[in-house]
Design an enzyme around this catalytic site. Sequence first.
Site, PDB file in Angstrom:
ATOM      1  N   ILE A 150      54.124 -12.226  61.275  1.00  0.00           N
ATOM      2  CA  ILE A 150      52.946 -11.740  62.016  1.00  0.00           C
ATOM      3  C   ILE A 150      52.205 -12.880  62.730  1.00  0.00           C
ATOM      4  O   ILE A 150      51.975 -12.793  63.943  1.00  0.00           O
ATOM      5  CB  ILE A 150      52.027 -10.894  61.100  1.00  0.00           C
ATOM      6  CG1 ILE A 150      52.776  -9.603  60.709  1.00  0.00           C
ATOM      7  CG2 ILE A 150      50.692 -10.566  61.782  1.00  0.00           C
ATOM      8  CD1 ILE A 150      52.137  -8.785  59.604  1.00  0.00           C
ATOM      9  N   ASP A 169      51.079 -23.132  55.016  1.00  0.00           N
ATOM     10  CA  ASP A 169      52.155 -22.375  54.377  1.00  0.00           C
ATOM     11  C   ASP A 169      53.120 -23.391  53.781  1.00  0.00           C
ATOM     12  O   ASP A 169      53.922 -24.004  54.502  1.00  0.00           O
ATOM     13  CB  ASP A 169      52.868 -21.477  55.416  1.00  0.00           C
ATOM     14  CG  ASP A 169      53.845 -20.498  54.757  1.00  0.00           C
ATOM     15  OD1 ASP A 169      54.446 -20.867  53.730  1.00  0.00           O
ATOM     16  OD2 ASP A 169      54.011 -19.387  55.283  1.00  0.00           O
ATOM     17  N   ALA A 229      46.180  -8.742  55.558  1.00  0.00           N
ATOM     18  CA  ALA A 229      47.328  -8.884  54.641  1.00  0.00           C
ATOM     19  C   ALA A 229      47.187  -7.932  53.455  1.00  0.00           C
ATOM     20  O   ALA A 229      47.695  -6.811  53.496  1.00  0.00           O
ATOM     21  CB  ALA A 229      47.449 -10.332  54.204  1.00  0.00           C
ATOM     22  N   GLU A 259      41.433   0.870  48.089  1.00  0.00           N
ATOM     23  CA  GLU A 259      41.575   1.615  49.353  1.00  0.00           C
ATOM     24  C   GLU A 259      41.538   3.111  49.066  1.00  0.00           C
ATOM     25  O   GLU A 259      42.321   3.570  48.236  1.00  0.00           O
ATOM     26  CB  GLU A 259      42.870   1.208  50.045  1.00  0.00           C
ATOM     27  CG  GLU A 259      42.789  -0.253  50.484  1.00  0.00           C
ATOM     28  CD  GLU A 259      43.975  -0.740  51.302  1.00  0.00           C
ATOM     29  OE1 GLU A 259      44.869   0.055  51.612  1.00  0.00           O
ATOM     30  OE2 GLU A 259      43.984  -1.930  51.645  1.00  0.00           O
ATOM     31  N   HIS A 277      43.297   0.208  57.132  1.00  0.00           N
ATOM     32  CA  HIS A 277      44.692  -0.202  56.872  1.00  0.00           C
ATOM     33  C   HIS A 277      45.641   0.427  57.914  1.00  0.00           C
ATOM     34  O   HIS A 277      46.581   1.127  57.565  1.00  0.00           O
ATOM     35  CB  HIS A 277      45.119   0.179  55.433  1.00  0.00           C
ATOM     36  CG  HIS A 277      46.300  -0.623  54.955  1.00  0.00           C
ATOM     37  ND1 HIS A 277      46.497  -0.937  53.626  1.00  0.00           N
ATOM     38  CD2 HIS A 277      47.355  -1.172  55.624  1.00  0.00           C
ATOM     39  CE1 HIS A 277      47.617  -1.633  53.500  1.00  0.00           C
ATOM     40  NE2 HIS A 277      48.147  -1.790  54.710  1.00  0.00           N
ATOM     41  N   GLY A 279      47.074  -1.502  60.425  1.00  0.00           N
ATOM     42  CA  GLY A 279      47.800  -2.574  61.114  1.00  0.00           C
ATOM     43  C   GLY A 279      49.140  -2.138  61.674  1.00  0.00           C
ATOM     44  O   GLY A 279      49.493  -2.432  62.809  1.00  0.00           O
TER      45      GLY A 279
HETATM   46  P1  NAD Z   1      56.185 -12.651  56.052  1.00  0.00           P
HETATM   47  O1  NAD Z   1      56.901 -12.216  54.821  1.00  0.00           O
HETATM   48  O2  NAD Z   1      56.944 -12.791  57.320  1.00  0.00           O
HETATM   49  O3  NAD Z   1      55.429 -14.034  55.775  1.00  0.00           O
HETATM   50  C1  NAD Z   1      54.667 -14.293  54.635  1.00  0.00           C
HETATM   51  C2  NAD Z   1      54.435 -15.799  54.620  1.00  0.00           C
HETATM   52  O4  NAD Z   1      53.532 -16.089  53.542  1.00  0.00           O
HETATM   53  C3  NAD Z   1      55.719 -16.595  54.358  1.00  0.00           C
HETATM   54  O5  NAD Z   1      55.924 -17.518  55.401  1.00  0.00           O
HETATM   55  C4  NAD Z   1      55.449 -17.290  53.030  1.00  0.00           C
HETATM   56  O6  NAD Z   1      56.001 -18.599  52.976  1.00  0.00           O
HETATM   57  C5  NAD Z   1      53.921 -17.357  53.005  1.00  0.00           C
HETATM   58  N1  NAD Z   1      53.371 -17.536  51.685  1.00  0.00           N
HETATM   59  C6  NAD Z   1      53.745 -16.955  50.514  1.00  0.00           C
HETATM   60  N2  NAD Z   1      52.985 -17.405  49.492  1.00  0.00           N
HETATM   61  C7  NAD Z   1      52.112 -18.289  50.036  1.00  0.00           C
HETATM   62  C8  NAD Z   1      51.081 -19.085  49.505  1.00  0.00           C
HETATM   63  N3  NAD Z   1      50.790 -19.068  48.205  1.00  0.00           N
HETATM   64  N4  NAD Z   1      50.378 -19.871  50.351  1.00  0.00           N
HETATM   65  C9  NAD Z   1      50.651 -19.908  51.679  1.00  0.00           C
HETATM   66  N5  NAD Z   1      51.631 -19.176  52.247  1.00  0.00           N
HETATM   67  C10 NAD Z   1      52.353 -18.387  51.423  1.00  0.00           C
HETATM   68  O7  NAD Z   1      54.975 -11.616  56.220  1.00  0.00           O
HETATM   69  P2  NAD Z   1      54.283 -11.070  57.561  1.00  0.00           P
HETATM   70  O8  NAD Z   1      55.190 -10.080  58.207  1.00  0.00           O
HETATM   71  O9  NAD Z   1      53.759 -12.200  58.349  1.00  0.00           O
HETATM   72  O10 NAD Z   1      53.084 -10.242  56.894  1.00  0.00           O
HETATM   73  C11 NAD Z   1      52.060 -10.882  56.157  1.00  0.00           C
HETATM   74  C12 NAD Z   1      51.412  -9.887  55.224  1.00  0.00           C
HETATM   75  O11 NAD Z   1      50.745  -8.882  55.995  1.00  0.00           O
HETATM   76  C13 NAD Z   1      52.409  -9.068  54.396  1.00  0.00           C
HETATM   77  O12 NAD Z   1      52.744  -9.715  53.224  1.00  0.00           O
HETATM   78  C14 NAD Z   1      51.692  -7.770  54.135  1.00  0.00           C
HETATM   79  O13 NAD Z   1      51.035  -7.836  52.886  1.00  0.00           O
HETATM   80  C15 NAD Z   1      50.665  -7.695  55.248  1.00  0.00           C
HETATM   81  N6  NAD Z   1      50.879  -6.562  56.147  1.00  0.00           N
HETATM   82  C16 NAD Z   1      49.835  -5.740  56.386  1.00  0.00           C
HETATM   83  C17 NAD Z   1      49.968  -4.678  57.268  1.00  0.00           C
HETATM   84  C18 NAD Z   1      48.798  -3.786  57.589  1.00  0.00           C
HETATM   85  O14 NAD Z   1      49.000  -2.624  57.895  1.00  0.00           O
HETATM   86  N7  NAD Z   1      47.586  -4.300  57.542  1.00  0.00           N
HETATM   87  C19 NAD Z   1      51.218  -4.430  57.865  1.00  0.00           C
HETATM   88  C20 NAD Z   1      52.260  -5.316  57.619  1.00  0.00           C
HETATM   89  C21 NAD Z   1      52.077  -6.372  56.761  1.00  0.00           C
END
Ligand code: NAD
Length: 305
Positions: A150, A169, A229, A259, A277, A279
């Site tokens: 994202i 990260d 997130a 939620e 929620h 997104g």
């Molecule tokens: P992704 O899996 O592509 O990336 C997650 C990143 O977080 C990875 O690069 C990982 O290395 C990093 N990470 C993990 N633990 C960490 C830590 N302790 N400190 C720092 N970085 C850390 O995920 P994405 O597609 O970018 O999505 C991010 C989050 O958004 C998802 O995990 C999900 O919970 C949330 N999301 C929300 C919606 C919504 O509707 N609001 C939709 C999709 C995803």
Amino acid sequence: MKILVYEGFHEDALEVLRGKYEVIYDPRVPEKEELLSAIEDCDVIIVRTYTTIDREVIDRAKKLKVIARYGVGLERIDCEYARKKGIEVVNSPLGNVDSVAELVIFHMLSTLRRLVEADRSVRRREWDRKKFEFYELKGKLIGFIGFGNIPRAIVRKLSGFEVNFVAYDPYVDEETMKAMNVKKVELDELLSTADVVSVHVPLTQETHHMIGRRELEMMKPTAVLINTARGKVVDEDALVEALEQGRIFGAGLDVYYEEPPTNRRLLNLPNVVLTPHIGGMTKEANRRMAFELVEKIEKVLSSKN
Ligand code: NAD
């Protein structure tokens, strides 16, 4: 082959499944008892955000081959136990990336511009243009906590906005970030320098309350926090306190501790923009995610035949 689908699924993808399998479709989040009995003889279960698939549910399944999450987050699924029992867990992490990225940009612009508050004031027949302080996005430092799919899409989309980026990260190397003009920094540096702090980590034991009182105190008083997130990554009480006391400028939230959110202090704050929620909830994302999932389910099923 029987497929159980809860919490809604894209109609076109549902039709594809119906053409090949027996599909039991229920757009609601199932009650635990319903789920326990329905899962007994199904081969695949598709769920979205709020269905919990724990050990008890997995143990009741006699034929289950695939647990499919329509979306990304797997925190309500006991993936380790499922895999131990030979059940594959798949999700659709790519289909909604652009939709979430666009919502994050909306939250950035609307918190800095107090857009929702300004809209409400016009509806109240107020016309006080000096009531609010507004900021541009231009020239700002955007800080990403987590640098996965994202935030990378946000970087691409913001290329014309003349902003700079930092990211924290530990699992992504400096070169990958550098290739996208993003500087890799430690969390404390990000918090104390960024104008926009945007959270993009999955909810894990490590990230639970990762942004708490200490972290919020490090942010600049003019900075905004965006969380699309997971709600529990941020200590919501500490965030409400920071916003009530004006220690940060504002927040844009799509996810909550509970939620729907019940925290009255949060709901009464003027300097937050709240979305339910949504997104990944665009028509385009719903369709892409559904077909991404169907493809993965069929791949697993054909490998097991
Ligand atoms: P992704 O899996 O592509 O990336 C997650 C990143 O977080 C990875 O690069 C990982 O290395 C990093 N990470 C993990 N633990 C960490 C830590 N302790 N400190 C720092 N970085 C850390 O995920 P994405 O597609 O970018 O999505 C991010 C989050 O958004 C998802 O995990 C999900 O919970 C949330 N999301 C929300 C919606 C919504 O509707 N609001 C939709 C999709 C995803």
